[in-house]
Scaffold this active site. Structure first.
Site, PDB file in Angstrom:
ATOM      1  N   ARG A  55     -38.104  38.436  56.016  1.00 42.60           N
ATOM      2  CA  ARG A  55     -37.738  39.011  54.638  1.00 42.60           C
ATOM      3  C   ARG A  55     -36.763  40.134  55.040  1.00 42.60           C
ATOM      4  O   ARG A  55     -35.962  40.343  53.738  1.00 42.60           O
ATOM      5  CB  ARG A  55     -39.312  40.340  55.054  1.00 42.60           C
ATOM      6  CG  ARG A  55     -38.832  40.702  53.272  1.00 42.60           C
ATOM      7  CD  ARG A  55     -40.122  42.413  52.839  1.00 42.60           C
ATOM      8  NE  ARG A  55     -41.230  42.185  53.812  1.00 42.60           N
ATOM      9  CZ  ARG A  55     -40.816  43.523  55.413  1.00 42.60           C
ATOM     10  NH1 ARG A  55     -39.617  43.817  54.666  1.00 42.60           N
ATOM     11  NH2 ARG A  55     -41.925  43.713  55.701  1.00 42.60           N
ATOM     12  N   TYR A 108     -32.509  36.978  28.563  1.00 45.11           N
ATOM     13  CA  TYR A 108     -33.430  36.600  28.533  1.00 45.11           C
ATOM     14  C   TYR A 108     -33.944  36.600  28.537  1.00 45.11           C
ATOM     15  O   TYR A 108     -34.438  38.371  28.561  1.00 45.11           O
ATOM     16  CB  TYR A 108     -32.407  35.577  30.093  1.00 45.11           C
ATOM     17  CG  TYR A 108     -33.760  34.913  30.565  1.00 45.11           C
ATOM     18  CD1 TYR A 108     -33.999  33.796  30.573  1.00 45.11           C
ATOM     19  CD2 TYR A 108     -35.173  36.154  31.789  1.00 45.11           C
ATOM     20  CE1 TYR A 108     -35.092  32.824  30.958  1.00 45.11           C
ATOM     21  CE2 TYR A 108     -35.906  34.784  31.789  1.00 45.11           C
ATOM     22  CZ  TYR A 108     -37.065  33.524  31.782  1.00 45.11           C
ATOM     23  OH  TYR A 108     -36.878  32.364  32.553  1.00 45.11           O
ATOM     24  N   ASP A 180     -24.983  37.970  34.259  1.00 43.15           N
ATOM     25  CA  ASP A 180     -25.957  36.744  34.911  1.00 43.15           C
ATOM     26  C   ASP A 180     -24.954  35.451  33.351  1.00 43.15           C
ATOM     27  O   ASP A 180     -24.929  35.188  32.988  1.00 43.15           O
ATOM     28  CB  ASP A 180     -27.381  37.105  33.894  1.00 43.15           C
ATOM     29  CG  ASP A 180     -27.528  35.899  33.804  1.00 43.15           C
ATOM     30  OD1 ASP A 180     -28.366  35.024  34.324  1.00 43.15           O
ATOM     31  OD2 ASP A 180     -29.138  36.807  33.676  1.00 43.15           O
ATOM     32  N   LYS A 205     -31.803  27.512  37.278  1.00 40.63           N
ATOM     33  CA  LYS A 205     -31.362  26.436  36.824  1.00 40.63           C
ATOM     34  C   LYS A 205     -30.517  25.693  37.133  1.00 40.63           C
ATOM     35  O   LYS A 205     -31.026  24.605  38.389  1.00 40.63           O
ATOM     36  CB  LYS A 205     -30.768  27.452  35.930  1.00 40.63           C
ATOM     37  CG  LYS A 205     -32.012  28.800  35.332  1.00 40.63           C
ATOM     38  CD  LYS A 205     -32.843  28.366  34.411  1.00 40.63           C
ATOM     39  CE  LYS A 205     -34.160  28.618  34.875  1.00 40.63           C
ATOM     40  NZ  LYS A 205     -33.985  30.300  33.497  1.00 40.63           N
TER      41      LYS A 205
HETATM   42  C1  LIG Z   1     -34.076  31.287  33.717  1.00 44.11           C
HETATM   43  C2  LIG Z   1     -33.032  32.550  33.282  1.00 44.11           C
HETATM   44  C3  LIG Z   1     -33.399  33.617  34.429  1.00 44.11           C
HETATM   45  C4  LIG Z   1     -34.414  34.045  35.331  1.00 44.11           C
HETATM   46  O1  LIG Z   1     -34.805  33.057  36.600  1.00 44.11           O
HETATM   47  P1  LIG Z   1     -36.166  32.812  37.430  1.00 44.11           P
HETATM   48  O2  LIG Z   1     -35.481  31.928  38.297  1.00 44.11           O
HETATM   49  O3  LIG Z   1     -36.443  31.962  36.627  1.00 44.11           O
HETATM   50  O4  LIG Z   1     -36.698  33.632  37.435  1.00 44.11           O
HETATM   51  C5  LIG Z   1     -32.836  34.856  34.323  1.00 44.11           C
HETATM   52  N1  LIG Z   1     -30.906  35.046  33.532  1.00 44.11           N
HETATM   53  C6  LIG Z   1     -31.562  33.810  32.342  1.00 44.11           C
HETATM   54  C7  LIG Z   1     -29.652  33.532  31.815  1.00 44.11           C
HETATM   55  C8  LIG Z   1     -31.829  32.631  33.227  1.00 44.11           C
HETATM   56  O5  LIG Z   1     -32.103  31.158  32.713  1.00 44.11           O
END
Ligand SMILES: *Cc1c(COP(=O)(O)O)cnc(C)c1O
Length: 393
Positions: A55, A108, A180, A205
């Site tokens: 962890r 998001y 982000d 992604k």
């Molecule tokens: C998908 C996404 C997230 C969240 O990511 P997860 O891996 O699904 O928790 C955050 N920000 C953006 C821009 C995203 O496309």
């Protein structure tokens, strides 16, 4: 004394080898054994490197984190169990009750929910503002504002934030700027080179790229901030699985190639769709008809992204017919996969809004967002042309 083999419930280790694997081994061990309490002290005090409990960290997470660090021009980032874990660790690891956060108004969906539902419950107030307007972001800042969270390219209308303006505001007001970078990725955009203090990824992604892992990453420029993010993630158990990290590392081996192909396909498909009957409008940040195209060029140079959106004539009926006719294109709410995926915000990511609220954002019933994949571009254009034709009955 020779070991009594009957006590060896644990393996003695791998067979000796003078050669080494060319692929990172997967290390699922949750615990790591040490020689003595003194040896453990040395490890905890940082005099020697070593793992203790998964962890807190494990080799596969670290191998992956160092790879993403290098891509972002960063060091010391932390890999976590999801992109939302990374967003949450940055906010809750660094903020306290009484603080205020300014967020982009088209973040998001779950980041928006965190800002509007969860942070206020913990005494952290939030304001959403339009990130294409640095003045609006500046106006939302209060004396107790600690952080700004933005995405450079918004979902699903692909508006481009006024990054230079916002970075200037953040600097002047002593507020942390968190970016982000999931959509743009370090291939197109490196936030640290544009004034960001913290960078977040949903590794799920484009970075991992195959829709088979859920992972996140966060890195702060400042080591003390990074330590706070890391500690919060460890305390709250945001641990990434070694196998997921391994899959993501394998995905990264082809990331540059995948991104370049998907980006070229997206630009090509946008131009192709713009000329089709039944297509009301197309959104791609680098197209001259995009409202933020000059800003996109100034920030991204000639780089783009793999995301494009379009709106069909004919509302929901046309959208249903399009999705049904687009065979082989997954109608699924994700992005960044090797295959093209289609999302319909009005019935998914933006369904909680009223139809007036959606119209105000320019998201009608005929609106689709496309995460463009690696298919052969001509075949992709043919398929979309076929579906567009079918959508017009
Ligand atoms: C998908 C996404 C997230 C969240 O990511 P997860 O891996 O699904 O928790 C955050 N920000 C953006 C821009 C995203 O496309």
């Amino acid at each position: 004394m020779t070991k009594d083999k009957r006590t060896l419930i644990r393996p003695e280790g791998l067979p000796p080898t003078a050669s080494w694997p060319v692929v990172t081994p997967i290390m699922p061990s949750v615990v790591y054994a040490s020689e003595t309490p003194d040896a453990l002290d040395a490890q905890y005090e940082g005099r020697v490197a070593g793992y203790t409990y998964a962890r807190e960290g494990h080799p596969n997470a670290d191998v992956l984190a160092r790879r993403i660090d290098a891509m972002e021009g960063a060091s010391g980032g932390t890999v976590m169990g999801s992109g939302m874990a990374a967003v949450t660790a940055v906010m809750l690891g660094l903020l306290k009750a009484g603080d205020h956060v300014v967020g982009g108004d088209q973040l998001y969906g779950r980041s928006l929910r965190l800002m509007t539902q969860d942070l206020p419950r913990m005494g952290i107030t939030t304001t959403l503002a339009d990130p294409t307007d640095a003045q609006a972001m500046a106006a939302a800042i209060r004396p107790e504002t600690r952080m700004i969270l933005i995405e450079l390219v918004s979902n699903p209308t692909l508006r481009v934030a006024d990054l230079a303006g916002i970075a200037q505001v953040a600097r002047d007001r002593g507020v942390l700027l968190v970016v982000d970078n999931t959509f743009t990725t370090p291939r197109a955009f490196r936030p640290f080179e544009h004034g960001a203090d913290i960078v977040i990824h949903s590794v799920t992604k484009l970075l991992a790229g195959h829709s088979d892992v859920t992972l996140g990453y966060a890195v702060a420029r400042d080591a003390a901030l990074q330590k706070a993010i890391y500690d919060f993630a460890v305390t709250t158990g945001m641990t990434a699985s070694p196998f997921d990290c391994w899959l993501a590392e394998r995905g990264l081996a082809t990331f540059d190639l995948r991104f370049d192909r998907a980006e070229a396909n997206a630009a090509h498909l946008a131009d192709h769709l713009a000329g089709l009957k039944g297509v009301k409008r197309v959104l791609y940040p680098l197209r001259a008809d995009h409202p933020d195209s000059s800003r996109a060029r100034a920030i991204l140079g000639n780089r783009g992204c793999n995301m494009m959106s379009f709106e069909l004539e004919g509302g929901r009926a046309a959208a249903n017919a399009f999705a049904a006719a687009a065979e082989g294109i997954a109608f699924a709410p994700t992005l960044g996969d090797v295959g093209t995926t289609l999302s319909h915000p009005a019935s998914s990511s933006h369904r909680a809004l009223t139809s007036e609220g959606r119209e105000a954002l320019g998201i009608g019933e005929g609106f689709f967002r496309v995460s463009v994949g690696l298919e052969e571009p001509g075949a992709l254009c043919d398929l979309f042309a076929h579906a567009a034709q079918a959508s017009q009955g």
